[in-house]
Write an enzyme that holds these catalytic residues in place. Structure first.
Site, PDB file in Angstrom:
ATOM      1  N   ASN A   8       0.865  -1.187   0.000  1.00 48.31           N
ATOM      2  CA  ASN A   8       0.000   0.000   0.000  1.00 48.31           C
ATOM      3  C   ASN A   8       0.901   1.236   0.000  1.00 48.31           C
ATOM      4  O   ASN A   8       1.496   1.572   1.010  1.00 48.31           O
ATOM      5  CB  ASN A   8      -0.905  -0.016   1.250  1.00 48.31           C
ATOM      6  CG  ASN A   8      -1.761   1.245   1.350  1.00 48.31           C
ATOM      7  OD1 ASN A   8      -1.863   2.011   0.377  1.00 48.31           O
ATOM      8  ND2 ASN A   8      -2.360   1.477   2.508  1.00 48.31           N
ATOM      9  N   LYS A  10      -0.023   4.220  -0.205  1.00 52.41           N
ATOM     10  CA  LYS A  10      -0.691   5.394   0.375  1.00 52.41           C
ATOM     11  C   LYS A  10      -0.515   6.577  -0.596  1.00 52.41           C
ATOM     12  O   LYS A  10      -0.497   6.359  -1.797  1.00 52.41           O
ATOM     13  CB  LYS A  10      -0.169   5.677   1.777  1.00 52.41           C
ATOM     14  CG  LYS A  10      -0.202   4.413   2.652  1.00 52.41           C
ATOM     15  CD  LYS A  10       0.045   4.664   4.093  1.00 52.41           C
ATOM     16  CE  LYS A  10      -0.073   3.348   4.862  1.00 52.41           C
ATOM     17  NZ  LYS A  10       0.051   3.525   6.300  1.00 52.41           N
ATOM     18  N   HIS A  94      -9.611   2.049   5.099  1.00 55.26           N
ATOM     19  CA  HIS A  94      -8.301   2.155   5.758  1.00 55.26           C
ATOM     20  C   HIS A  94      -8.430   3.129   6.935  1.00 55.26           C
ATOM     21  O   HIS A  94      -9.148   4.121   6.849  1.00 55.26           O
ATOM     22  CB  HIS A  94      -7.241   2.648   4.769  1.00 55.26           C
ATOM     23  CG  HIS A  94      -5.847   2.487   5.311  1.00 55.26           C
ATOM     24  ND1 HIS A  94      -5.313   3.359   6.244  1.00 55.26           N
ATOM     25  CD2 HIS A  94      -4.909   1.529   5.102  1.00 55.26           C
ATOM     26  CE1 HIS A  94      -4.097   2.935   6.565  1.00 55.26           C
ATOM     27  NE2 HIS A  94      -3.828   1.833   5.888  1.00 55.26           N
ATOM     28  N   GLU A  96      -6.650   5.396   7.961  1.00 59.41           N
ATOM     29  CA  GLU A  96      -6.337   6.798   7.665  1.00 59.41           C
ATOM     30  C   GLU A  96      -7.546   7.505   7.063  1.00 59.41           C
ATOM     31  O   GLU A  96      -7.770   8.688   7.313  1.00 59.41           O
ATOM     32  CB  GLU A  96      -5.112   6.866   6.739  1.00 59.41           C
ATOM     33  CG  GLU A  96      -3.839   6.503   7.505  1.00 59.41           C
ATOM     34  CD  GLU A  96      -2.770   5.790   6.700  1.00 59.41           C
ATOM     35  OE1 GLU A  96      -2.835   5.764   5.460  1.00 59.41           O
ATOM     36  OE2 GLU A  96      -1.840   5.223   7.340  1.00 59.41           O
ATOM     37  N   GLU A 166      -5.400  -4.207  11.004  1.00 56.40           N
ATOM     38  CA  GLU A 166      -4.328  -3.218  11.141  1.00 56.40           C
ATOM     39  C   GLU A 166      -4.547  -2.400  12.413  1.00 56.40           C
ATOM     40  O   GLU A 166      -5.257  -1.376  12.376  1.00 56.40           O
ATOM     41  CB  GLU A 166      -4.328  -2.257   9.948  1.00 56.40           C
ATOM     42  CG  GLU A 166      -4.049  -2.895   8.610  1.00 56.40           C
ATOM     43  CD  GLU A 166      -3.438  -1.912   7.619  1.00 56.40           C
ATOM     44  OE1 GLU A 166      -2.356  -2.202   7.099  1.00 56.40           O
ATOM     45  OE2 GLU A 166      -4.025  -0.831   7.384  1.00 56.40           O
ATOM     46  N   GLY A 172       2.915   2.394  10.839  1.00 51.44           N
ATOM     47  CA  GLY A 172       3.973   3.389  10.663  1.00 51.44           C
ATOM     48  C   GLY A 172       4.722   3.714  11.947  1.00 51.44           C
ATOM     49  O   GLY A 172       5.440   4.707  12.010  1.00 51.44           O
ATOM     50  N   SER A 211       3.601  -1.979  10.448  1.00 52.86           N
ATOM     51  CA  SER A 211       5.056  -2.106  10.648  1.00 52.86           C
ATOM     52  C   SER A 211       5.600  -3.477  10.248  1.00 52.86           C
ATOM     53  O   SER A 211       6.511  -4.005  10.890  1.00 52.86           O
ATOM     54  CB  SER A 211       5.440  -1.762  12.096  1.00 52.86           C
ATOM     55  OG  SER A 211       5.133  -0.399  12.359  1.00 52.86           O
TER      56      SER A 211
END
Ligand code: 13P
Length: 251
Positions: A8, A10, A94, A96, A166, A172, A211
């Site tokens: 991904n 992003k 997602h 985000e 996730e 991250g 991660s």
């Protein structure tokens, strides 16, 4: 069922860099026993497709989709438009997008159902925040996200669902979820899917994301209940991602 790795990117790589990434990644030696896909920004789908030519590895994925096929929805992209690039997967919900763009469980479930109707496998993302985990609410949070997300999905079909667990605190951050906690969450997700989808749940792959890198990928791939991974940062360099794919299934 083959394990699935999805890169991904992003919000990285417009058409020029996307084309270069695909060409570089095509030179990597890749394990045949893996399904590999790359989720690119909408504007880079055409370049990625043209750099791939007829090749089917990596498969193309989008990072989002809208739930209607066409109409007055300024700025949105429909499943049919994604199909024009041979898109096989589409990330939905997602964290985000849930966090910065206000995507709700209801929107996620409409998007997942629309993708599936068109023959695109939705990759539904779920996961708890750090606070929810600290309060012992990880399982409750993820159960309710999954229940909502699959509520409009057809259990059968040519485009099986994919779930990506996730945990938000692992994304991250360099702090990946322990194999023990991952196994526990994947077991919970599998049991909710079995309850909601019946026999069809067996076609659903449950990925871990957060991660994942070259050093820890093999451990996830051998963790019970993990059918693959969704990889952000470690997928940005095509050679590094090639290395990660080889590390995932050591010969
Ligand atoms: P990282 O691999 O950078 O932690 O990102 C995970 C993720 O959000 C993939 O969708």
């Amino acid at each position: 069922m083959k394990k699935l790795l999805i890169a991904n990117w992003k919000m990285h790589y417009g058409p020029i860099k996307a084309g270069a990434w695909i060409r570089a990644f095509r030179r990597e030696r890749l394990p045949k026993e893996l399904d590999i896909a790359v989720a690119v920004p909408f504007v880079s789908l055409a370049a990625a497709r043209s750099s791939l030519g007829r090749a089917s590895i990596p498969a193309l994925a989008a990072q989002d989709v809208f739930w209607n096929e066409e109409g007055a929805f300024t700025g949105e992209i429909s499943p049919g438009m994604l199909l024009e690039f041979g898109t096989e997967y589409c990330i939905v919900g997602h964290s985000e997008r849930r966090q910065y763009l206000g995507e709700t469980d209801e929107m996620v479930s409409k998007k997942a159902a629309a993708a599936q109707r068109s023959g695109i496998s939705p990759v539904i993302c779920v996961g708890e925040t750090k606070i929810q985990r600290a309060r012992g609410e990880a399982s409750k949070t993820v159960r309710s996200q999954i229940t909502a997300a699959v509520s409009q999905s057809k259990s059968e079909g040519k485009a099986p669902l994919v779930i990506a667990y996730e945990p938000l605190w692992a994304i991250g951050s360099g702090k990946s979820c322990s194999p023990q906690d991952t196994k526990e969450m994947h077991t919970i997700i599998r049991s909710v899917l079995e309850k909601k989808l019946g026999k069809a749940a067996s076609a659903v792959r449950i990925l871990y994301g957060g991660s994942v890198d070259v050093r820890n990928v093999a451990e996830y791939m051998t963790t019970t209940g993990v059918d693959g991974a969704l990889i952000g940062g470690a997928s940005l360099d095509p050679r590094n991602f090639g290395l990660l794919c080889r590390a995932a299934l050591p010969a």
